[in-house]
Design a protein around this motif. Sequence first.
Motif, mmCIF file in Angstrom:
data_model
loop_
_atom_site.group_PDB
_atom_site.id
_atom_site.type_symbol
_atom_site.label_atom_id
_atom_site.label_comp_id
_atom_site.label_asym_id
_atom_site.label_seq_id
_atom_site.Cartn_x
_atom_site.Cartn_y
_atom_site.Cartn_z
ATOM 1 N N THR A 28 105.236 51.538 50.151
ATOM 2 C CA THR A 28 104.549 50.376 50.700
ATOM 3 C C THR A 28 104.582 49.236 49.698
ATOM 4 N N PHE A 29 104.984 48.103 50.195
ATOM 5 C CA PHE A 29 105.136 46.955 49.305
ATOM 6 C C PHE A 29 103.842 46.175 49.261
ATOM 7 N N SER A 30 103.188 46.193 48.112
ATOM 8 C CA SER A 30 101.967 45.417 47.928
ATOM 9 C C SER A 30 102.218 44.344 46.897
ATOM 10 N N GLY A 31 103.441 43.887 46.892
ATOM 11 C CA GLY A 31 103.853 42.947 45.870
ATOM 12 C C GLY A 31 103.461 41.523 46.171
ATOM 13 N N ARG A 72 108.855 35.982 58.401
ATOM 14 C CA ARG A 72 108.701 37.411 58.157
ATOM 15 C C ARG A 72 108.097 38.074 59.385
ATOM 16 N N ASP A 73 108.282 39.377 59.435
ATOM 17 C CA ASP A 73 107.633 40.217 60.429
ATOM 18 C C ASP A 73 107.045 41.377 59.638
ATOM 19 N N SER A 74 105.768 41.272 59.319
ATOM 20 C CA SER A 74 105.137 42.291 58.481
ATOM 21 C C SER A 74 105.157 43.664 59.139
ATOM 22 N N LYS A 76 107.451 44.922 60.900
ATOM 23 C CA LYS A 76 108.787 45.494 60.754
ATOM 24 C C LYS A 76 109.241 45.544 59.306
ATOM 25 N N ASN A 77 108.368 45.133 58.397
ATOM 26 C CA ASN A 77 108.750 45.083 56.977
ATOM 27 C C ASN A 77 110.039 44.298 56.795
ATOM 28 N N ALA A 78 110.105 43.150 57.407
ATOM 29 C CA ALA A 78 111.340 42.377 57.382
ATOM 30 C C ALA A 78 111.065 40.919 57.036
ATOM 31 N N MET A 79 112.061 40.310 56.422
ATOM 32 C CA MET A 79 112.030 38.891 56.126
ATOM 33 C C MET A 79 113.333 38.287 56.639
ATOM 34 N N TYR A 80 113.272 37.043 57.047
ATOM 35 C CA TYR A 80 114.441 36.412 57.650
ATOM 36 C C TYR A 80 114.734 35.074 56.977
ATOM 37 N N LEU A 81 115.980 34.669 57.057
ATOM 38 C CA LEU A 81 116.383 33.348 56.591
ATOM 39 C C LEU A 81 117.205 32.707 57.710
#
Length: 124
Positions: A28-31, A72-74, A76-81
């Motif tokens: 889990t990314f809590s960064g 982003r779509d938290s 889906k754990n995804a980021m978009y450009l």
Amino acid sequence: QVQLVESGGGLVQAGGSLRLSCARSGRTFSGYAMGWFRQAPGKEREFVGGMKWNGGSTDYADSVKGRFTISRDSAKNAMYLQMNSLKPEDTAVYYCAAARAPVRLSQLEGYDYWGQGTQVTVSS
């Protein structure tokens, strides 16, 4: 460990659009932040844009402001450009990165995890 996988690169004509995706898996990314960087042949890797994970504030390189948008779509754990009005000088390998601790979004050295990159080629 956090794994990042980019996708969505390809060949597009000048003026066209592409949408890059960065899928995040592993622990889990809590960064603190995630960012996009790019590297053209013979050049150093450079900042494209980034997002602070809490709050979603963003920052962009001057060269892409008004043309590129990070989202982003938290769930889906995804980021978009989203890249619009692409120019030949946007041609590069695009990398997704994640930072665990507070970092200036444009500071390449502050990112802890990197994807393998996806090629974007813009023809004139």
